[in-house]
Design a protein around this motif. Structure first.
Motif, PDB file in Angstrom:
ATOM      1  N   ALA A 267      30.035 -17.989 -42.910  1.00  0.00           N
ATOM      2  CA  ALA A 267      31.323 -17.494 -42.419  1.00  0.00           C
ATOM      3  C   ALA A 267      31.319 -15.978 -42.499  1.00  0.00           C
ATOM      4  N   ARG A 268      32.033 -15.353 -41.589  1.00  0.00           N
ATOM      5  CA  ARG A 268      32.154 -13.888 -41.564  1.00  0.00           C
ATOM      6  C   ARG A 268      33.343 -13.486 -42.416  1.00  0.00           C
ATOM      7  N   LEU A 269      33.091 -12.670 -43.445  1.00  0.00           N
ATOM      8  CA  LEU A 269      34.146 -12.199 -44.330  1.00  0.00           C
ATOM      9  C   LEU A 269      34.218 -10.678 -44.228  1.00  0.00           C
ATOM     10  N   ALA A 270      35.360 -10.170 -43.757  1.00  0.00           N
ATOM     11  CA  ALA A 270      35.563  -8.727 -43.616  1.00  0.00           C
ATOM     12  C   ALA A 270      36.637  -8.275 -44.593  1.00  0.00           C
ATOM     13  N   VAL A 271      36.278  -7.348 -45.481  1.00  0.00           N
ATOM     14  CA  VAL A 271      37.223  -6.796 -46.455  1.00  0.00           C
ATOM     15  C   VAL A 271      37.192  -5.279 -46.320  1.00  0.00           C
ATOM     16  N   GLU A 272      38.314  -4.710 -45.886  1.00  0.00           N
ATOM     17  CA  GLU A 272      38.443  -3.261 -45.709  1.00  0.00           C
ATOM     18  C   GLU A 272      37.312  -2.696 -44.860  1.00  0.00           C
ATOM     19  N   GLY A 273      36.981  -3.414 -43.792  1.00  0.00           N
ATOM     20  CA  GLY A 273      35.988  -2.932 -42.852  1.00  0.00           C
ATOM     21  C   GLY A 273      34.549  -3.226 -43.224  1.00  0.00           C
ATOM     22  N   VAL A 274      34.307  -3.836 -44.393  1.00  0.00           N
ATOM     23  CA  VAL A 274      32.955  -4.191 -44.811  1.00  0.00           C
ATOM     24  C   VAL A 274      32.742  -5.678 -44.549  1.00  0.00           C
ATOM     25  N   VAL A 275      31.679  -6.008 -43.799  1.00  0.00           N
ATOM     26  CA  VAL A 275      31.448  -7.383 -43.343  1.00  0.00           C
ATOM     27  C   VAL A 275      30.340  -8.035 -44.160  1.00  0.00           C
ATOM     28  N   ALA A 276      30.613  -9.246 -44.638  1.00  0.00           N
ATOM     29  CA  ALA A 276      29.622 -10.017 -45.386  1.00  0.00           C
ATOM     30  C   ALA A 276      29.495 -11.403 -44.770  1.00  0.00           C
ATOM     31  N   HIS A 277      28.353 -12.055 -45.054  1.00  0.00           N
ATOM     32  CA  HIS A 277      28.071 -13.414 -44.574  1.00  0.00           C
ATOM     33  C   HIS A 277      28.119 -14.350 -45.772  1.00  0.00           C
ATOM     34  N   VAL A 278      29.126 -15.210 -45.842  1.00  0.00           N
ATOM     35  CA  VAL A 278      29.360 -15.983 -47.060  1.00  0.00           C
ATOM     36  C   VAL A 278      29.257 -17.490 -46.804  1.00  0.00           C
ATOM     37  N   LEU A 279      29.017 -18.201 -47.906  1.00  0.00           N
ATOM     38  CA  LEU A 279      28.928 -19.659 -47.902  1.00  0.00           C
ATOM     39  C   LEU A 279      29.847 -20.174 -49.003  1.00  0.00           C
ATOM     40  N   ARG A 280      30.679 -21.174 -48.658  1.00  0.00           N
ATOM     41  CA  ARG A 280      31.658 -21.704 -49.612  1.00  0.00           C
ATOM     42  C   ARG A 280      31.503 -23.218 -49.750  1.00  0.00           C
ATOM     43  N   ASP A 281      32.107 -23.731 -50.815  1.00  0.00           N
ATOM     44  CA  ASP A 281      32.212 -25.176 -51.025  1.00  0.00           C
ATOM     45  C   ASP A 281      30.831 -25.835 -51.110  1.00  0.00           C
ATOM     46  N   GLU A 282      30.517 -26.700 -50.134  1.00  0.00           N
ATOM     47  CA  GLU A 282      29.243 -27.410 -50.127  1.00  0.00           C
ATOM     48  C   GLU A 282      28.235 -26.628 -49.272  1.00  0.00           C
ATOM     49  N   VAL A 283      27.115 -26.254 -49.877  1.00  0.00           N
ATOM     50  CA  VAL A 283      26.117 -25.411 -49.203  1.00  0.00           C
ATOM     51  C   VAL A 283      24.780 -26.168 -49.193  1.00  0.00           C
ATOM     52  N   PRO A 284      24.416 -26.803 -48.073  1.00  0.00           N
ATOM     53  CA  PRO A 284      23.145 -27.528 -48.020  1.00  0.00           C
ATOM     54  C   PRO A 284      22.031 -26.695 -47.382  1.00  0.00           C
ATOM     55  N   LEU A 285      20.830 -26.813 -47.922  1.00  0.00           N
ATOM     56  CA  LEU A 285      19.626 -26.259 -47.303  1.00  0.00           C
ATOM     57  C   LEU A 285      18.650 -27.414 -47.112  1.00  0.00           C
TER      58      LEU A 285
END
Length: 300
Positions: free
Chosen positions: A103-121
């Protein structure tokens, strides 16, 4: 101001990273391990490698506590990447790893790529041929689990292969794989994706029947050198293809390949995201499709 925000975000991560990674409690190698913020487990497909099917699939599942998140393998403009280090018997190797759609998470103009809850590989491990009996595989998972700040952690897991092909093991594998499938980025065949260099942008096309469906899509770059963080792009559909124009940062080096995940709305059989790994065509002889050139959005 944007630079200042990035510096503040980086300092938060440096302070967190200065502390040693918090390992799970000392214990004998197990297929499960965890901390209060995250629990991990390894599950193997109950099958025996053979000359006809030398690969064994292993599912690494990260269960992230509510309110927390970890980062994708390319975290974006801030964050600690999730890294899996495998320790395999002689002759074994990692053939392929499928990651979930971030998911794309933007906080004060800084963008991160995050994974929440259940994360399968979903990982394919290739055995030597012929297989040399039971094998013990080990995985060390390093990540930053975050809420207000990131806590570096490390978990160690082990699993003996092949898994016993019992009815209960087969049922457990089918259930786990069915739960993971909607979260995983779907691989694309080379015939279903195209990429072109067009001056200051990359033109990307995905066959409509294979890609996510939405008026705007998010591209998560696997290589920060191409693009530092996820970009939201308008989708232009022409002739059975969805086209995207991906602006490149000023002075970006020419990319021979484009790697990443393209995500958007699922539904109607469309995947939530697809994996891209495609050569980039460039040069004066390349004919960039009109649907990908700059200009107003146009539908099919």
């Amino acid at each position: 101001m944007r630079r200042a925000r990035r510096v503040v975000a980086a300092l938060v991560l440096v302070i967190a990273a200065a502390a040693p990674a918090r390992p799970a409690r000392a214990q004998a190698p197990s297929h499960t391990a965890g901390t209060p913020e995250l629990r991990a487990e390894l599950l193997a497909e109950p099958t025996t490698p053979s000359a006809a099917a030398p690969a064994t699939r292993v599912l690494l599942r990260l269960h992230v506590a509510p309110g927390w998140h970890v980062y994708w393998h390319q975290p974006g403009e801030t964050g600690l990447p999730t890294v899996v280090e495998w320790e395999l018997p002689v002759g074994w190797r990692v053939q392929d790893t499928r990651w979930p759609v971030p998911a794309r998470l933007a906080v004060e103009g800084v963008v991160a790529h995050v994974l929440r809850d259940e994360v399968p590989l979903l990982v394919s491990l290739r055995a030597p041929s012929p297989a040399r009996g039971p094998a013990l595989v080990r995985a060390t998972v390093r990540y930053g689990v975050c809420r207000e700040v990131c806590i570096p952690q490390r978990l160690q897991l082990a699993l003996r292969l092949p898994a016993a092909p019992t009815a209960s093991a087969a049922a457990e594998w089918r259930a786990a794989l069915a739960a993971a499938a909607p979260r995983l980025a779907a691989p694309l065949a080379s015939a279903d994706v195209r990429a072109f260099r067009d001056s200051d942008a990359l033109c990307v096309g995905v066959r409509d029947t294979r890609g996510p469906r939405s008026d705007s899509l998010v591209f998560f770059p696997a290589d920060a050198i191409v693009l530092p963080a996820a970009a939201v792009l308008p989708a232009r559909r022409r002739g059975g293809w969805t086209w995207l124009r991906l602006p490149l940062p000023a002075g970006a080096a020419p990319a021979a390949r484009l790697r990443g995940t393209l995500a958007g709305g699922a539904g109607g059989g469309a995947p939530a995201g697809v994996e891209l790994d495609v050569p980039v065509a460039a040069g004066v002889a390349v004919a960039v499709p009109d649907a990908c050139r700059s200009g107003p959005h146009t539908g099919a």
